[in-house]
Design a protein around this motif. Structure first.
Motif, PDB file in Angstrom:
ATOM      1  N   ASP A  59      48.153  19.909 -48.272  1.00 17.17           N
ATOM      2  CA  ASP A  59      48.997  19.095 -47.400  1.00 17.17           C
ATOM      3  C   ASP A  59      49.701  19.922 -46.324  1.00 17.17           C
ATOM      4  O   ASP A  59      50.535  19.409 -45.582  1.00 17.17           O
ATOM      5  CB  ASP A  59      50.028  18.315 -48.223  1.00 17.17           C
ATOM      6  N   THR A  98      47.129  16.290 -50.677  1.00 17.51           N
ATOM      7  CA  THR A  98      47.971  16.730 -51.776  1.00 17.51           C
ATOM      8  C   THR A  98      47.997  18.255 -51.814  1.00 17.51           C
ATOM      9  O   THR A  98      47.067  18.912 -51.335  1.00 17.51           O
ATOM     10  CB  THR A  98      47.471  16.212 -53.139  1.00 17.51           C
ATOM     11  N   ARG A  99      49.026  18.788 -52.418  1.00 25.16           N
ATOM     12  CA  ARG A  99      49.211  20.234 -52.490  1.00 25.16           C
ATOM     13  C   ARG A  99      48.218  20.886 -53.447  1.00 25.16           C
ATOM     14  O   ARG A  99      47.705  21.968 -53.194  1.00 25.16           O
ATOM     15  CB  ARG A  99      50.650  20.513 -52.948  1.00 25.16           C
ATOM     16  N   GLY A 145      57.025  23.208 -48.794  1.00 23.96           N
ATOM     17  CA  GLY A 145      56.504  22.150 -49.655  1.00 23.96           C
ATOM     18  C   GLY A 145      57.323  20.882 -49.522  1.00 23.96           C
ATOM     19  O   GLY A 145      58.545  20.923 -49.365  1.00 23.96           O
ATOM     20  N   GLY A 146      56.653  19.749 -49.547  1.00 23.74           N
ATOM     21  CA  GLY A 146      57.344  18.463 -49.475  1.00 23.74           C
ATOM     22  C   GLY A 146      58.096  18.310 -48.163  1.00 23.74           C
ATOM     23  O   GLY A 146      57.544  18.503 -47.087  1.00 23.74           O
ATOM     24  N   GLU A 147      59.392  17.990 -48.244  1.00 21.02           N
ATOM     25  CA  GLU A 147      60.219  17.786 -47.057  1.00 21.02           C
ATOM     26  C   GLU A 147      61.007  19.032 -46.662  1.00 21.02           C
ATOM     27  O   GLU A 147      61.906  18.956 -45.834  1.00 21.02           O
ATOM     28  CB  GLU A 147      61.185  16.614 -47.305  1.00 21.02           C
ATOM     29  N   ARG A 148      60.678  20.172 -47.262  1.00 23.57           N
ATOM     30  CA  ARG A 148      61.369  21.403 -46.902  1.00 23.57           C
ATOM     31  C   ARG A 148      60.799  21.945 -45.593  1.00 23.57           C
ATOM     32  O   ARG A 148      59.626  22.276 -45.514  1.00 23.57           O
ATOM     33  CB  ARG A 148      61.242  22.438 -48.024  1.00 23.57           C
ATOM     34  N   LYS A 203      57.009  21.775 -42.202  1.00 25.46           N
ATOM     35  CA  LYS A 203      56.908  21.163 -43.521  1.00 25.46           C
ATOM     36  C   LYS A 203      55.536  20.525 -43.684  1.00 25.46           C
ATOM     37  O   LYS A 203      54.747  20.484 -42.744  1.00 25.46           O
ATOM     38  CB  LYS A 203      58.015  20.127 -43.743  1.00 25.46           C
ATOM     39  N   SER A 204      55.267  20.038 -44.865  1.00 30.34           N
ATOM     40  CA  SER A 204      53.943  19.493 -45.159  1.00 30.34           C
ATOM     41  C   SER A 204      53.703  18.185 -44.414  1.00 30.34           C
ATOM     42  O   SER A 204      54.630  17.487 -43.999  1.00 30.34           O
ATOM     43  CB  SER A 204      53.783  19.276 -46.660  1.00 30.34           C
ATOM     44  N   ASN A 298      65.977  21.040 -46.293  1.00 32.04           N
ATOM     45  CA  ASN A 298      65.331  19.922 -46.973  1.00 32.04           C
ATOM     46  C   ASN A 298      65.597  18.647 -46.173  1.00 32.04           C
ATOM     47  O   ASN A 298      66.731  18.194 -46.078  1.00 32.04           O
ATOM     48  CB  ASN A 298      65.887  19.787 -48.398  1.00 32.04           C
ATOM     49  N   THR A 300      64.540  15.604 -46.792  1.00 29.79           N
ATOM     50  CA  THR A 300      64.418  14.356 -47.539  1.00 29.79           C
ATOM     51  C   THR A 300      65.680  13.502 -47.378  1.00 29.79           C
ATOM     52  O   THR A 300      66.792  14.042 -47.357  1.00 29.79           O
ATOM     53  CB  THR A 300      64.149  14.637 -49.032  1.00 29.79           C
ATOM     54  N   ASP A 307      69.370  19.497 -56.285  1.00 29.26           N
ATOM     55  CA  ASP A 307      68.265  19.711 -55.354  1.00 29.26           C
ATOM     56  C   ASP A 307      68.606  20.808 -54.347  1.00 29.26           C
ATOM     57  O   ASP A 307      69.742  20.915 -53.870  1.00 29.26           O
ATOM     58  CB  ASP A 307      67.945  18.423 -54.579  1.00 29.26           C
TER      59      ASP A 307
END
Length: 316
Positions: A59, A98-99, A145-148, A203-204, A298, A300, A307
């Motif tokens: 991702d 996906t990662r 990774g993700g929303e980072r 980010k991803s 982050n 998110t 978190d």
């Protein structure tokens, strides 16, 4: 240094010609073969072999965008030496964004791999045996990774003199001291005596023009410095060195609003963000616990207590 003839994946690579070889991984359950394209540009003149690799996590599309842009600009056509591009390493994860690999494993924790292990381990083994021994330098492109959301940066071990020298030539906004992780691609390559730069940016699941531009310009600088292509190295500013860092974590759960720019130098007790509930009854400010640079945020909208919200340097 590359020699004539240059052989990779059992195939003799012709000089001065673009060659694409498919690294065979496995078949889907539908019996469809899945291959990883390996793009090789081998010049007529001797020189280093440089590998540009992206998408070890499926991702992380910013890295894929960087290598794609390098190919589009023909920066991967060397006057000396050889440039190998693997724009999408984890083709399985890339297909479904996906990662992980289909077996649920993080490919970047499976190196050097085993010949009879899990699918991810077998793929790592193929790379470690059939590609890694034939390269001298590697730039490995990653994203948060993700929303980072990472500021554009190069991560290096503080004791890696050659890596730090190339990181300065790459000229990212920040250079982060980072120890190698057990069973990661970077650790395996270091043990093989290779020089590795790990780029982090964005980010991803995004194509961020600023991050892609940083990756392309930095790679161009490195290729010029190593003598593979011609041109002038573009140095815009001295990178900020992050020698010590800490994650700032959420003290409460709730909706999260960011109040600081990525890359900003903040002072102790400065407001970094706000955590609040959806009912208008609760609001908690997130303060900087010390002076330092913010180099990952982050993004998110909803966070839970504990978190990771901000990655900050600890300025002494």
């Amino acid at each position: 240094m590359s020699n004539k003839p240059f052989t990779l994946l059992g195939k003799v690579i012709p000089e001065g010609k673009r060659t694409v070889i498919d690294l065979k991984i496995a078949k889907l359950h539908t019996r469809t073969t899945v291959n990883v394209p390996v793009i090789i540009e081998h010049s007529k003149n001797p020189g280093p072999v440089v590998l540009l690799l992206a998408g070890i996590h499926g991702d992380e599309t910013n890295g894929v965008g960087i290598v794609r842009e390098i190919i589009d600009l023909k920066l991967n056509k060397p006057n000396n030496g050889t440039i190998i591009c693997i724009p999408v390493f984890n083709i399985f994860g890339y297909l479904i964004q996906t990662r992980e690999f289909p077996d649920g494993r993080d490919l970047n924790r499976m190196f050097p791999g085993t010949i009879n292990g899990s699918l991810a381990s077998q793929f790592a083994y193929q790379f470690s045996e059939k590609i890694a021994p034939f390269v001298d330098y590697i730039i490995d492109f990653h994203t948060g990774g993700g929303e980072r959301d990472n500021i554009a940066q190069i991560r290096c071990n503080k004791d890696d003199a050659k890596g730090l020298e190339l990181a300065k030539i790459f000229n990212p906004p920040m250079i982060v001291y980072s120890n190698t992780i057990i069973k990661s691609l970077r650790e395996t390559l270091h043990k093989m005596g290779k020089t590795v730069l790990l780029f982090e940016g964005g980010k991803s699941k995004e194509l961020n023009p600023t991050i892609i531009n940083e990756g392309v310009n930095g790679t161009r600088n490195v290729l010029i410095h190593l003598g593979l292509i011609e041109g002038e190295i573009n140095v815009r500013a001295t990178p900020i060195f992050i020698k010590k860092a800490k994650w700032i974590r959420a003290s409460d759960s709730g909706m999260f609003k960011v109040r600081v720019q990525n890359g900003a130098l903040v002072k102790k007790k400065e407001v970094l963000g706000v955590i609040q509930d959806p009912f208008g009854e609760f609001k908690k400010k997130v303060y900087a616990p010390f002076n330092g640079y913010v180099f990952c945020i982050n993004k998110t909208p909803i966070v839970n207590k504990g978190d990771a919200l901000f990655h900050m340097s600890i300025n002494e």
